[in-house]
Design an enzyme around this catalytic site. Structure first.
Site, short mmCIF file in Angstrom:
data_model
loop_
_atom_site.label_atom_id
_atom_site.label_comp_id
_atom_site.label_asym_id
_atom_site.label_seq_id
_atom_site.Cartn_x
_atom_site.Cartn_y
_atom_site.Cartn_z
N GLY A 52 -4.05 -8.67 -3.92
CA GLY A 52 -3.61 -7.43 -4.55
C GLY A 52 -4.70 -6.48 -5.00
O GLY A 52 -4.50 -5.26 -5.02
N ASP A 110 0.50 -9.16 -15.59
CA ASP A 110 1.92 -9.21 -15.91
C ASP A 110 2.10 -10.27 -17.01
O ASP A 110 1.92 -9.96 -18.19
CB ASP A 110 2.67 -9.55 -14.62
CG ASP A 110 4.17 -9.54 -14.76
OD1 ASP A 110 4.67 -9.06 -15.79
OD2 ASP A 110 4.88 -10.01 -13.85
N ASP A 167 2.35 -5.70 -3.68
CA ASP A 167 3.31 -5.92 -2.60
C ASP A 167 4.66 -6.40 -3.11
O ASP A 167 4.76 -6.93 -4.21
CB ASP A 167 2.77 -7.01 -1.66
CG ASP A 167 2.76 -8.38 -2.34
OD1 ASP A 167 2.10 -8.51 -3.39
OD2 ASP A 167 3.44 -9.31 -1.85
N ARG A 173 1.50 -2.91 0.43
CA ARG A 173 0.16 -2.87 -0.17
C ARG A 173 -0.63 -1.62 0.20
O ARG A 173 -1.53 -1.22 -0.53
CB ARG A 173 -0.67 -4.09 0.28
CG ARG A 173 -0.15 -5.43 -0.21
CD ARG A 173 -1.22 -6.50 0.03
NE ARG A 173 -0.70 -7.85 -0.04
CZ ARG A 173 -0.54 -8.54 -1.16
NH1 ARG A 173 -0.84 -7.99 -2.32
NH2 ARG A 173 -0.08 -9.77 -1.15
P1 IMP Z 1 0.60 -12.72 -13.82
O1 IMP Z 1 -0.12 -13.99 -13.50
O2 IMP Z 1 2.01 -12.97 -14.25
O3 IMP Z 1 -0.16 -11.83 -14.79
O4 IMP Z 1 0.81 -11.93 -12.51
C1 IMP Z 1 -0.19 -11.45 -11.81
C2 IMP Z 1 0.10 -11.37 -10.33
O5 IMP Z 1 1.50 -11.27 -10.04
C3 IMP Z 1 -0.52 -10.12 -9.83
O6 IMP Z 1 -1.80 -10.38 -9.34
C4 IMP Z 1 0.43 -9.67 -8.75
O7 IMP Z 1 0.05 -10.24 -7.53
C5 IMP Z 1 1.77 -10.23 -9.12
N1 IMP Z 1 2.62 -9.20 -9.77
C6 IMP Z 1 2.99 -9.12 -11.07
N2 IMP Z 1 3.77 -8.06 -11.31
C7 IMP Z 1 3.92 -7.43 -10.14
C8 IMP Z 1 4.63 -6.23 -9.73
O8 IMP Z 1 5.27 -5.50 -10.51
N3 IMP Z 1 4.52 -5.91 -8.41
C9 IMP Z 1 3.83 -6.66 -7.51
N4 IMP Z 1 3.16 -7.77 -7.84
C10 IMP Z 1 3.20 -8.16 -9.14
MG MG Z 2 -2.18 -10.23 -7.14
#
Ligand code: IMP
Ligand code: MG
Length: 183
Positions: A52, A110, A167, A173
């Protein structure tokens, strides 16, 4: 484009390229200030989280005017539009980072799980410091005790977004703008 269809879902324009570039430039200024005076020997290593962060890392790196190295790791934690709660390392760093300052870059923070896990791992591998840098920071969704040092864009909405590296099931992307799920 004001709307895009990906798989079974419809997305509408949310953040345009100019605003993304502006936010990145402001963020890079902070990094330039924080790392002012570093030399080639003790410069920070930008560790970009694939897939990403490829576009974000490339754009922010062009605005970083202090010496820096750039490396990549590849992890995955997402299936469809939600986190599966585990961070799987697909490609590691494979280099000595003892005593080095790291700037971790990702497209979005996130739940914070990805950055939290990677930061812990890098510190365990001997990094002197790890700064967390995200293009998008969903502050309300973050459940981890994670310090986000550089957040280019803070998002209050928890809705799913695509584009600029982000994505939906690997599609979307390459868009230069960011789109949000339409409800
Ligand atoms: P986390 O570990 O929950 O903070 O999520 C991080 C990863 O989840 C990011 O690197 C993204 O690849 C994916 N992600 C989280 N939210 C989104 C979104 O709204 N759209 C697309 N990918 C997301
Ligand atoms: Mg990612």
């Amino acid at each position: 484009m004001s709307k895009v269809n990906i798989w079974d879902k419809r997305f509408k324009l949310f953040i345009v390229e100019d605003d993304i570039k502006q936010a990145i430039s402001e963020c890079a200024k902070k990094i330039n200030k924080d790392f002012e005076g570093v030399t080639d020997e003790n410069c920070p290593i930008i560790v970009s989280v694939l897939n990403g962060a490829f576009m974000f890392t490339s754009d922010i790196a062009k605005e970083i005017h202090v010496p820096c190295e750039i490396s990549f790791v590849k992890v995955s934690s997402y299936t469809n539009t939600s986190s599966n709660g585990k961070v799987k390392e697909l490609i590691g760093l494979n280099r000595d980072i003892t005593g080095r300052d790291i700037i971790l870059t990702d497209d979005i923070i996130d739940s914070g799980l990805t950055m939290f896990t990677l930061k812990e791992q890098l510190l365990k591998q001997g990094a002197r410091s790890v700064k967390v840098c995200g293009l998008i920071y969903k502050a309300h969704a973050c459940t981890k005790d994670l310090k986000v040092d550089y957040a280019c864009i803070e998002m209050n909405d928890n809705n799913f977004i695509v584009g600029y590296g982000l994505d939906y099931n690997e599609i979307g992307r390459q868009f230069k703008d960011i789109y949000i799920l339409e409800e």
